[in-house]
Each structure stands twice: as C-alpha cells, then as structure tokens.
Scaffold this active site. Structure first.
Site: not given
Length: 519
Positions: A345, A348-349
């Site tokens: 992702c 997110c990361d």
C-alpha cells in the site's frame, strides 16, 4: 488547536455518555507534551463527563502517552502520541465505546475475545497519514474493552523514531503482541481474529454457542460492491438474507480516487464503502461483519457456511462475492521482509521511505499510479514490468514519464528481494531478452501486480478456473445448483466496481428465480 466544528461534533457525540471518561496523561518532559495537553483539554471542554488528570502511571510509554479510564477503571486503551489525522476517529470511538456505546463487533467475535485467558499486550505502530491504521487500532481497542487482560497502545511512529529503528519497522500498521511481531501491513479485524485463533485456538470454546440463525433464503459471502448489491437486491425481493464480510467495502475501501463509477463524477473508496454500508443497513439484512468463512458445505436442498468462529449458517442459496486480494510475487525475500521494506500500500507506507529509493513491481494502472504517488515522497522510483510494454492507461504512463525521478524497466523479472540487518537493501532482477541477472540497490519494494481471487476456502464446492476464479455462466450460476457468484472472484472479465455491482444484482435475481422454482 482543534477546529471548532470538530469540537462541536465531539460535543454532540458525547452528549449521551453513560460513564465518566478520564484521560490520564503521563508526567514528564517532552517537546510535544504541551501540545498534547492542549489537545486533550480542548476535548474535555465539551462535556462534564470528560476529565483530564496527570499522573506517573506504569503503563505509559513516555510523557506523550495517556490512557483512558471509564468511571475510574482502566480500559486498557493507551495512546502514545497525539491522535490527530486519521486516528482522531480512533480516539473519539474509544471515548464513546468506553462510555457505553455498543461495540461494532459481532457477538460471536466478542465471545472469542472474552474467552482469552492470558494477558495480551498489543502495541500498534501507526502513521497519522495511514488510512488503514485506524481499523486496526479501533479493533484492538474494542478487544481491550471486552477483556481486562487485554491492552492496546496506539503509537505514533513519527514521534518514536528510536523504537521504529530498533524494531526495524518500515510499514504500518505494525502490531506487536507481548513484544513479538504479530501483524504487519494492511490487515482487517477478521484477519486479527484469525491470527488470535492460530495462537490461542481454545478461545473458540463456547463462542459458537450464540443463538443460531434460522434457515436463510440467501447468504452472501463478501461485502464489496458485488456482495452489497447482491444482498440489497435479494432483501428487496423479501427474502431472508444474511451477509458475511470481513469488512464492508472490500478492496474498494483501499482505493483513494474513483472517477469511473457512472453517475458519480468522483468519490473515494472509504466514502463509497460507507455508502454501501448505509444502503445495506437500510434493508432487512442480517450482517455478520469482521468474520471470515472457514469452509462451505454443499447439499441437495440447502448449503452450509462455516465461519472461523465455528458458527454454522444454513442457507437455501449462496452467493459468493468474496473478491480478491493483492497478488504476491512469490520470490525469496518477499514474505520475510513484509513490513521491513516490502509493502503493498503506497498510501500507507510511502511516508516511511521519504528521501529513499524504492521499486514498484508492476506496470499496470495500480503500479503506475503507485509510482506517481510515491514520486512526490521518495527520492527515486524504479518501475519493473515483466512485459515489453506498460499496461497502464496512456494518461498515467504520460504522467509517469514526465517525472524526473521515475525510471522504468521493461521486460524484466524480479528474482529476489535482498535485505541486511532487517531492512531491504536491494532487488535482484533478470532481463528476459538475454537472461542476464542484475542487482539494484534500494530501500523498499512496493508490489503492485494485480489481484488473486479469494476462493481457497471453497475447496471443491464449485468449479474453479486455472487462475482460481469461480466459473460462472451469464446468469451468475456456478457448477453447483443453488450456488451463485459475482464480482472479482469470478471469471467475468474486467474487474471494475460498476461491473461487480451489476453482477451482484444479477446473481441475486438468479437466486430469487431459483428459489421460486423450488417451491
């Protein structure tokens, strides 16, 4: 510090609290402590049932940690950092649920959590920009409220860099249980339950003893666009319907921008998922959320769905809309380094790789979109595509090619992901034209090579294609009478939201037609 419109909303939410909620702030010195104290003071100002105290309590991580008490009793919920951004909702839900609001967990899930007999100390490292993290924090906070042996500490990784480095965390959410790694990356409540069951299988004892549902007319597996459409259409026919889903919205929930849902010029995945949930709740549908299916048993006049909790649901017809999940590369170093440089992702990361060099594996729409998103955060992005040309839409390819910090490798096969000291250091790949092997030093790898259908739980219940997709005809019928399927888990081409919705509606209408012919 908190905008007045948000405080007005919090005031409205907390108007009916049944218990006094106290924030206990750890004493000590920290550059962010006064900001956190001001943040909490703003919140307690909206209700006489909210309080702030300062104390040297043993569960604290630092002077920017606080815990929640409900009527002076510890809830097991701890926040280390300032829960703003996406985590603001986690704090508000914690206040409301500790204050008496009903939990958002199925009764069978609650029974599992109450059966835990060992102390469980969860630590959940998050990023305030991560839209997947709140689901994990909120689930574990509910676990803590259900069982006094369980605690959960939400930890803002941006404020605890020493711990991030010490534990080699390169992706969020990163969950630790009793100081050992428990879960990494995007994970939902159903998967958290599965992991708990792996470690503590005894907690199923008595969990399935909740009152069994009567025979259902239609049971739908999956809460994405296909499953939601199927359940709604079936309910509108006056049928007795149950929907089982690990989460409402499915993969849609992870999509930030949606501009091809006809009639809706633009929206976001989380917003559409919320609308699906609202529409489902508006109909007479029994919803079993945060649960996954262990197996399906086919019969002559009815079928049975067995849940991970041991609960059994008998149903006259079944619609499988279980969707798909991220496809894995299947190369050495991928699973071993998940959360330590390997991610799925970028939203997110991505922030964990600021100023670093990362690779994106996959040249389709998801891969090129990820590369463009990451290019605004990281130092450099290298895209690796197995084919000799990119498969993404031209508008995306053009946008990527305009970026100075994106380069593209075509006709290459990823061989392995290498790491040292618990962190990704390089990617080894092979040029397909001459079979030569090369090594590129980098800091992270984002895998974006499409989806694989969630059909492993079906066994030989229905006929599957060589790709694991459920084979269906034009009516959504499978090889087994009374079992239908729709959406990304089927052989229907073009995995699109609008197509999944149509296929779900079709499957429900086919199930209705099947039922009336059985009478």
């Amino acid at each position: 510090m908190i905008e007045q419109n948000l405080l007005d909303a919090v005031k409205q939410y907390t108007a009916n609290l049944d218990k006094d909620i106290t924030f206990v702030l750890q004493t000590g010195e920290h550059s962010k402590r006064e900001e956190l104290k001001s943040f909490l003071n703003d919140i307690v100002s909206v209700s006489e049932r909210l309080h702030l105290e300062e104390s040297d309590f043993t569960d604290a991580r630092s002077p920017i940690s606080f815990t929640l008490l409900a009527d002076k009793t510890h809830t097991g919920i701890i926040f280390s950092g300032i829960p703003g951004g996406h985590e603001f909702s986690s704090l508000i839900l914690a206040i409301l649920q500790a204050g008496g609001t009903a939990l958002k967990l199925d009764e069978s899930v609650q029974a599992l959590v109450r059966n835990v007999k060992e102390p469980l100390r969860f630590e959940t490292f998050i990023s305030l920009s991560c839209h997947n993290c709140p689901e994990v924090v909120q689930a574990l906070n509910q676990f803590a409220l259900l069982n006094p042996l369980i605690s959960n500490d939400m930890i803002d990784g941006g404020l605890f860099q020493e711990e991030i480095e010490k534990r080699n965390i390169q992706g969020v959410p990163a969950v630790f249980l009793n100081d050992e790694s428990f879960a990494n990356g995007k994970i939902d409540t159903a998967k958290l339950i599965e992991k708990l069951l792996e470690k503590y299988p005894h907690i199923t004892e008595g969990a399935a003893s909740t009152q069994a549902l009567p025979l259902q007319d239609v049971t739908v597996i999956g809460g994405g666009p296909a499953g939601a459409a199927a359940a709604i259409y079936a309910a509108r026919k006056g049928l007795k319907v149950t929907l089982i889903a690990d989460r409402i919205g499915g993969q849609v929930k992870d999509t930030m921008g949606i501009e091809n849902l006809i009639g809706t010029k633009e929206t976001t995945g989380p917003k559409l998922a919320a609308q699906l949930q609202e529409h489902i709740r508006a109909n007479d549908i029994t919803v079993k959320e945060n649960l996954s299916v262990k197996s399906v048993e086919k019969g002559e006049k009815s079928h049975a769905v067995i849940l991970q909790t041991g609960e059994r649901i008998d149903t006259r017809t079944l619609i499988i809309a279980s969707g798909a999940k991220w496809r894995e590369l299947g190369v050495p170093g991928e699973k071993e380094n998940l959360g330590q440089g390997v991610a799925y992702c970028p939203h997110c990361d991505g922030p964990f790789f600021k100023g670093k060099h990362v690779a994106v594996i996959g040249g389709g729409n998801s891969g090129i979109e990820a590369a463009i998103d990451l290019a605004g955060i990281v130092r450099h992005v290298s895209v690796f595509e197995f084919a000799d040309s990119l498969k993404a839409d031209k508008v995306l390819v053009d946008a990527a090619q305009k970026r100075d910090n994106i380069d593209i490798y075509l006709g290459v096969a990823t061989q392995s992901i290498q790491a040292s000291g618990g962190k990704v250091t390089a990617l080894e790949y092979q040029k397909r034209a001459d079979q030569s092997t090369h090594r590129l030093e980098l800091d992270g790898v984002f895998v974006q090579i499409g989806l694989v259908p969630n059909t492993a739980f079906l066994g030989d219940t229905v006929r599957l294609s060589k790709f694991g997709e459920i084979e269906v005809n034009a009516r959504g019928e499978t090889s087994t009478p009374g079992i239908f399927a729709a959406g990304d888990c089927t052989t229907v081409p073009y995995k699109q939201i609008v197509i999944a919705m149509g296929e779900g509606a079709k499957a429900a209408l086919s199930a209705f037609d099947y039922l009336i012919r059985q009478n």
